[in-house]
Design an enzyme around this catalytic site. Structure first.
Site, PDB file in Angstrom:
ATOM      1  N   TYR A  36       0.857  -1.181   0.000  1.00 23.12           N
ATOM      2  CA  TYR A  36       0.000   0.000   0.000  1.00 23.12           C
ATOM      3  C   TYR A  36       0.895   1.234   0.000  1.00 23.12           C
ATOM      4  O   TYR A  36       1.993   1.197  -0.559  1.00 23.12           O
ATOM      5  CB  TYR A  36      -0.963  -0.075   1.206  1.00 23.12           C
ATOM      6  CG  TYR A  36      -2.142   0.840   1.090  1.00 23.12           C
ATOM      7  CD1 TYR A  36      -2.947   0.850  -0.044  1.00 23.12           C
ATOM      8  CD2 TYR A  36      -2.456   1.705   2.121  1.00 23.12           C
ATOM      9  CE1 TYR A  36      -4.025   1.696  -0.151  1.00 23.12           C
ATOM     10  CE2 TYR A  36      -3.545   2.563   2.033  1.00 23.12           C
ATOM     11  CZ  TYR A  36      -4.325   2.565   0.892  1.00 23.12           C
ATOM     12  OH  TYR A  36      -5.388   3.402   0.793  1.00 23.12           O
ATOM     13  N   LYS A  91     -20.697 -20.584 -10.794  1.00 22.21           N
ATOM     14  CA  LYS A  91     -19.896 -20.440 -12.015  1.00 22.21           C
ATOM     15  C   LYS A  91     -18.476 -19.999 -11.670  1.00 22.21           C
ATOM     16  O   LYS A  91     -17.489 -20.505 -12.231  1.00 22.21           O
ATOM     17  CB  LYS A  91     -20.560 -19.406 -12.924  1.00 22.21           C
ATOM     18  CG  LYS A  91     -20.041 -19.394 -14.335  1.00 22.21           C
ATOM     19  CD  LYS A  91     -20.838 -20.343 -15.196  1.00 22.21           C
ATOM     20  CE  LYS A  91     -20.445 -20.251 -16.641  1.00 22.21           C
ATOM     21  NZ  LYS A  91     -21.372 -20.985 -17.499  1.00 22.21           N
ATOM     22  N   GLU A 133     -23.890 -14.255 -18.521  1.00 22.97           N
ATOM     23  CA  GLU A 133     -24.516 -15.496 -18.064  1.00 22.97           C
ATOM     24  C   GLU A 133     -26.006 -15.290 -17.828  1.00 22.97           C
ATOM     25  O   GLU A 133     -26.427 -14.291 -17.215  1.00 22.97           O
ATOM     26  CB  GLU A 133     -23.845 -15.940 -16.757  1.00 22.97           C
ATOM     27  CG  GLU A 133     -24.215 -17.321 -16.303  1.00 22.97           C
ATOM     28  CD  GLU A 133     -23.561 -18.397 -17.147  1.00 22.97           C
ATOM     29  OE1 GLU A 133     -24.066 -19.538 -17.124  1.00 22.97           O
ATOM     30  OE2 GLU A 133     -22.561 -18.116 -17.820  1.00 22.97           O
ATOM     31  N   ASP A 134     -26.803 -16.244 -18.311  1.00 19.67           N
ATOM     32  CA  ASP A 134     -28.233 -16.311 -17.973  1.00 19.67           C
ATOM     33  C   ASP A 134     -28.963 -15.000 -18.255  1.00 19.67           C
ATOM     34  O   ASP A 134     -29.744 -14.504 -17.438  1.00 19.67           O
ATOM     35  CB  ASP A 134     -28.402 -16.715 -16.507  1.00 19.67           C
ATOM     36  CG  ASP A 134     -27.927 -18.135 -16.234  1.00 19.67           C
ATOM     37  OD1 ASP A 134     -27.711 -18.878 -17.212  1.00 19.67           O
ATOM     38  OD2 ASP A 134     -27.765 -18.506 -15.066  1.00 19.67           O
ATOM     39  N   ASP A 159     -23.841 -19.116 -22.363  1.00 23.44           N
ATOM     40  CA  ASP A 159     -25.048 -19.857 -22.740  1.00 23.44           C
ATOM     41  C   ASP A 159     -25.114 -20.059 -24.249  1.00 23.44           C
ATOM     42  O   ASP A 159     -25.646 -21.061 -24.725  1.00 23.44           O
ATOM     43  CB  ASP A 159     -26.304 -19.115 -22.275  1.00 23.44           C
ATOM     44  CG  ASP A 159     -26.356 -18.983 -20.767  1.00 23.44           C
ATOM     45  OD1 ASP A 159     -25.892 -19.900 -20.080  1.00 23.44           O
ATOM     46  OD2 ASP A 159     -26.851 -17.955 -20.267  1.00 23.44           O
ATOM     47  N   GLY A 193     -33.041 -20.504 -29.419  1.00 23.02           N
ATOM     48  CA  GLY A 193     -32.768 -19.402 -28.515  1.00 23.02           C
ATOM     49  C   GLY A 193     -31.286 -19.079 -28.532  1.00 23.02           C
ATOM     50  O   GLY A 193     -30.613 -19.224 -29.555  1.00 23.02           O
ATOM     51  N   ALA A 194     -30.751 -18.671 -27.374  1.00 20.28           N
ATOM     52  CA  ALA A 194     -29.342 -18.293 -27.308  1.00 20.28           C
ATOM     53  C   ALA A 194     -28.439 -19.465 -27.676  1.00 20.28           C
ATOM     54  O   ALA A 194     -27.579 -19.356 -28.556  1.00 20.28           O
ATOM     55  CB  ALA A 194     -29.020 -17.788 -25.905  1.00 20.28           C
ATOM     56  N   ASN A 285     -33.064 -29.513 -19.931  1.00 15.62           N
ATOM     57  CA  ASN A 285     -32.796 -29.854 -18.530  1.00 15.62           C
ATOM     58  C   ASN A 285     -33.938 -29.408 -17.633  1.00 15.62           C
ATOM     59  O   ASN A 285     -34.504 -28.339 -17.850  1.00 15.62           O
ATOM     60  CB  ASN A 285     -31.498 -29.181 -18.059  1.00 15.62           C
ATOM     61  CG  ASN A 285     -30.320 -30.135 -18.059  1.00 15.62           C
ATOM     62  OD1 ASN A 285     -30.480 -31.305 -17.755  1.00 15.62           O
ATOM     63  ND2 ASN A 285     -29.153 -29.627 -18.389  1.00 15.62           N
ATOM     64  N   ASN A 315     -21.773 -30.780 -21.218  1.00 18.36           N
ATOM     65  CA  ASN A 315     -21.777 -29.755 -20.175  1.00 18.36           C
ATOM     66  C   ASN A 315     -20.793 -28.642 -20.506  1.00 18.36           C
ATOM     67  O   ASN A 315     -19.639 -28.905 -20.854  1.00 18.36           O
ATOM     68  CB  ASN A 315     -21.413 -30.407 -18.831  1.00 18.36           C
ATOM     69  CG  ASN A 315     -21.696 -29.516 -17.643  1.00 18.36           C
ATOM     70  OD1 ASN A 315     -21.281 -28.371 -17.601  1.00 18.36           O
ATOM     71  ND2 ASN A 315     -22.403 -30.053 -16.654  1.00 18.36           N
TER      72      ASN A 315
END
Length: 390
Positions: A36, A91, A133-134, A159, A193-194, A285, A315
């Site tokens: 520091y 994650k 994500e998501d 995704d 979708g994605a 899923n 996965n």
């Protein structure tokens, strides 16, 4: 206890799956002065002169932001950013456990594209990479596109692209098992979708020319005025014969089914209508489009799902830790299509020919060698194509 009850008990006990650990012990006055003030002024001034040194003088080179708005969390849907936090923490744990990459969960309380892009762009200098994500489609496409334009670090919507890479690797090896070539097979992909959209683009880029896409309304056809813009773009590149009808119609004579959609959409009779030795990668899923035992009983040669209790688990954890590790290791400025191709090849090659079988088309998600193999391939591709800082 069942798995959900056991997981809830774990989360109550841990009260968070992450913690911050110092890499710089502070034991003496000199330690304090070096870490520091006043010593820290020296690296600050070096970075001011050359911002690229932030990758050497801070932890930025090994730090990823895992960011969500909570609008498409696993199979739970739009549960909001706070409720999505356990997934983002998870994650980050996978980044660290499988690739040694530090990751920070960030849950953004907006579903406005402009606000989200501005927020992420403004904090991006703290990180070496951004893992989206998501985030629900089609908003996720615009958020990723605009961030890639604004940021000088990799921006990756897992995704979409992580799923596309692992699907490609699985299909590469499944075709070897049944003795078919990608140029000759008819592939039907359900759920645009994605994940489905990105998988379709990657398969097209890699030479899967006979590709038919389906959504809840049936086969996508070019020129359909009801299609969303991102569907219309894909429809123009697929279904060259102009086939129309339902998913059942599309599957007649098909060699491959890829599902990133909803449970129970594929019947045994539909499998029987497919070509000899069909491949089914049913990844809805927690319940796939068709259960493996039913698919196999009706003639499927290879079946993969997203589940860990069946063979051939497909996965994303096989992809994103290694992909980011490779990108960070060379200071990649973006994730290119070539880097995704390299990751898919590396992952497929991780299963040696003598081990390939109808029940082994991918390494186990727990195989720590996957991250190293993917990282090496991604870094090499980045350096060879001029997308690496160092």
């Amino acid at each position: 206890m069942d798995i959900r009850a056991a997981s809830l008990a774990l989360h109550y006990r841990l009260q968070g799956k992450l913690e911050m650990v110092s890499r710089c012990p502070i034991q003496t006055q000199e330690d304090l002065s070096l870490a520091y003030t006043p010593g820290v002024a020296a690296p600050c001034l070096e970075i001011q002169k050359d911002p690229a040194l932030s990758f050497q003088l801070t932890r930025r080179r090994n730090l990823v932001a895992v960011i969500t708005d909570g609008s498409a969390v696993l199979g739970l849907g739009d549960i909001g950013p706070l409720a999505g936090m356990p997934v983002m923490e998870g994650k980050c744990v996978l980044f660290k456990e499988f690739a040694g990459v530090d990751a920070v969960p960030l849950c953004v309380d907006t579903q406005d594209v402009e606000e989200m892009v501005q927020t992420i762009a403004l904090i991006s200098k703290s990180f070496g990479g951004i893992n989206l994500e998501d985030i629900a489609a089609p908003r996720c496409f615009e958020v990723e596109r605009r961030l890639k334009e604004r940021c000088d670090i990799p921006v990756f919507h897992d995704d979409q692209h992580g799923t596309a890479v692992v699907i490609t690797a699985a299909l590469t090896n499944a075709l070897k098992v049944v003795g078919k070539k990608k140029e000759q097979v008819k592939v039907v992909l359900n759920g645009i979708g994605a994940a489905g959209g990105a998988a379709a683009k990657l398969l097209l880029d890699l030479g899967y020319s006979n590709l038919i896409l389906c959504d809840k309304d049936g086969i996508l056809c070019a020129g359909d005025p009801t299609l969303l813009p991102h569907h219309a773009e894909l429809a123009a590149r697929t279904n060259q014969a102009g086939q129309r009808g339902t998913l059942a119609d599309a599957l007649v004579g098909a060699d491959v089914f890829i599902g990133v959609s909803r449970p129970g959409l594929v019947t045994g009779e539909m499998v029987e209508s497919m070509a000899k030795d069909p491949i089914l990668l049913a990844m809805a899923n927690p319940v796939p489009e068709i259960m493996p035992d039913i698919a196999l009983a009706h003639g499927a040669a290879v079946v993969g799902t997203g589940r860990s209790d069946f063979p051939n688990q497909i996965n994303n954890v096989l992809v994103f830790p290694g992909l980011f590790k490779g990108a960070l290791s060379c200071g990649a400025v973006q994730i290119t299509e070539g880097m995704k191709h390299a990751a898919a090849r590396a992952l497929a090659d991780l299963v040696p020919p003598e081990q390939l079988s109808p029940t082994c088309i991918l390494p186990s998600p727990l195989n720590r060698a996957a991250a190293e193999a993917v990282a090496h391939a991604v870094a090499e591709e980045a350096r060879c194509t001029g997308h690496a800082r160092f």
